[in-house]
Design an enzyme around this catalytic site. Structure first.
Site: not given
Length: 134
Positions: A8, A81, A88
């Site tokens: 997250c 999220c 990422c």
């Protein structure tokens, strides 16, 4: 052994709760569990409190940045999220990827009780999702 990585934004609430539940509910013989964030925001005390209410101690966990070595070897990456999903690194093709679009309980405003209830709601959603991983 399957390596699971929960991601997250700040690794302060949602991914920490997911790590705590996964370590409690999934077999340590079958799963290696880690969590991280695209940033580090420290462990949120409300996350610690609501997890303790359900018998899971995450007080020794800490906020970590994504470890690319673990990331690239993970069997499953779960983003919790949209920010983590968007920021990422490129998920390897061999890696199973899931996205759980959970609200950030740390962003909820109101009384302390209203904020805690938001954390409890997210905690309960995470617990249900973790049990479905078994």
């Amino acid at each position: 052994m399957k390596k699971v990585y929960f991601l997250c934004t700040g690794n302060s609430c949602r991914s920490q709760m997911a790590e705590g539940y996964a370590k409690k509910l999934l077999s340590a013989d079958d799963f290696k569990i880690e969590s991280a964030g695209v940033e580090t925001h420290g462990l949120n005390p409300m996350a610690v409190k609501v997890m303790a209410e359900d018998g899971v101690d995450i007080s020794k966990q800490y906020s970590k940045l994504i470890n690319l070595q673990y990331f690239n070897k993970a069997d499953m990456i779960i983003t919790l999220c949209g920010d983590a999903k968007d920021k990422c690194p490129m998920i390897p093709a061999k890696t199973k990827s899931l996205h759980w679009p959970l609200i950030d309980p740390a962003q909820v405003r109101g009384t302390i009780e209203e904020q805690l209830q938001a954390f409890r709601n997210v905690r309960d959603d995470i617990k249900k999702l973790i049990t479905e991983l078994k």
